[in-house]
Enzyme design. Structure first.
Site, PDB file in Angstrom:
ATOM      1  N   LYS A 279     -59.351  78.725  16.561  1.00 18.42           N
ATOM      2  CA  LYS A 279     -58.210  77.815  16.510  1.00 18.42           C
ATOM      3  C   LYS A 279     -58.657  76.370  16.275  1.00 18.42           C
ATOM      4  CE  LYS A 279     -54.806  80.812  18.459  1.00 18.42           C
ATOM      5  NZ  LYS A 279     -53.815  81.104  19.498  1.00 18.42           N
ATOM      6  N   ARG A 314     -58.844  88.255  22.557  1.00 13.48           N
ATOM      7  CA  ARG A 314     -58.361  88.563  21.197  1.00 13.48           C
ATOM      8  C   ARG A 314     -59.179  87.720  20.225  1.00 13.48           C
ATOM      9  NH1 ARG A 314     -54.523  86.621  17.520  1.00 13.48           N
ATOM     10  NH2 ARG A 314     -53.444  88.268  16.311  1.00 13.48           N
TER      11      ARG A 314
END
Length: 337
Positions: A279, A314
């Site tokens: 991210k 994840r």
């Protein structure tokens, strides 16, 4: 005044007598930070916890989709989309996606998360038929290729229904099962496990100046409320995973506050999933303009989450993450696990 209880998690063999095991997993704690809105935090001993809070923090989490939570679990990201923020287009061809999933399985992944709609900041909603056309052949191919848990990453009941018919085991919804009012009843009727995530706003607007009174407690309260609401709709608590939603309607500072206090979310009484892989904040802090350059930072965040007892990671970089987890646990415990 509501109190929130954040266990101060420890890992390793030097465990004092009377330490409590966190959620039936690998962590333990002797002290808890007590948080409350408008008050300074303070620390108490674990034996001073109220009975309900103690039970929520210590009860072993039941298995979901065949996976126990006594050890860390890795969920591999498989985006069957042309426009995901990190790997858009790479797995748009179903055959390529199935081969990538098989490689993740060979590396030891615990679950594959298949998505057909990008939820990157600014992404627009994909029509149901198009999303189904992207994910169904991938799930069918993975199910035909062999055993292994499969999650469908969707906000829509029609997509979930098609994915489950193709072989998916779990519904992972970034909207916390609020986008489509038919999704929660469908999951309840099928006794499907779900992952409920926090997001402020939808993907198209979520990064436009997100604001919180207290990001940690606001996200916690949202997840607690969604779990209660889903139970009322017939989804059992033992079928729910919670995700604080790193990067979904949050600034860099919001993300860091959540990451530094992840153990609070164990008070929800359900397994915790963290999706921070590749991210933007990782590139901002550690460098790496492109998502593929952020694997080292992603792994660092994942290992920090394990120190908070987070049960599911994840990730995009499955093989590297699994190797890192093995060495992290061996170095902390002094033995190969």
């Amino acid at each position: 005044m509501t109190d929130y209880h954040r266990p101060l998690v420890q890992i390793g063999p030097a465990r004092p007598e009377g330490a409590l095991t966190l959620a039936g997993g690998w962590g333990w704690f002797t002290h808890v930070e007590v948080l409350a809105r408008g008050q300074a935090p303070h620390v108490i001993t674990a034996d001073a916890l109220p009975p309900a809070a103690r039970a929520a923090l210590t009860a072993p989490r039941p298995a979901i989709a065949g996976l126990t939570f006594d050890r860390p679990r890795v969920m591999g990201i498989l985006n069957a989309t042309p426009d995901s923020f990190s790997d858009g287009g790479r797995h748009a061809d179903p055959q390529i996606a199935v081969a990538a999933g098989a490689a993740m399985r060979a590396a030891g992944v615990d679950m594959l998360d298949i998505g057909g709609e990008s939820t990157r900041p600014g992404a627009e909603t994909v029509p149901e038929d198009e999303e189904i056309a992207r994910v169904r052949p991938v799930i069918e191919g993975l199910r035909a290729a062999g055993p292994g848990a499969i999650s469908i990453d969707t906000r829509k009941a029609a997509v979930a229904e098609a994915a489950v018919a193709a072989g998916a085991d779990l519904v992972n919804d970034v909207a916390g099962l609020t986008f489509d009012p038919a999704l929660a009843p469908f999951c309840a009727a099928r006794n499907l496990p779900v992952c409920v995530m926090h997001a402020q706003g939808d993907p198209a607007t979520m990064q436009r100046d997100p604001q919180y009174e207290n990001v940690l407690l606001d996200v916690y309260d949202y997840l607690a409320g969604r779990i209660t609401a889903l139970e009322a709709e017939g989804i059992a608590r033992h079928n729910i995973i919670a995700d604080p939603g790193i990067g979904f309607g949050k600034t860099l500072e919001h993300n860091l506050t959540l990451l530094a206090n992840l153990s609070l979310f164990h008070s929800l009484g359900v397994p915790i999933l963290l999706g921070a892989s590749r991210k933007r904040f990782i590139g901002t802090i550690g460098g790496g303009a492109a998502g593929g350059d952020r694997a080292p930072g992603s792994i660092a965040v994942a290992l920090a989450a394990l120190s908070h007892g987070v049960q599911v990671l994840r990730v995009h970089d499955v093989a590297q993450t699994i190797q890192s987890i093995s060495l992290y646990r061996a170095a902390l415990t002094g033995k190969q696990l």
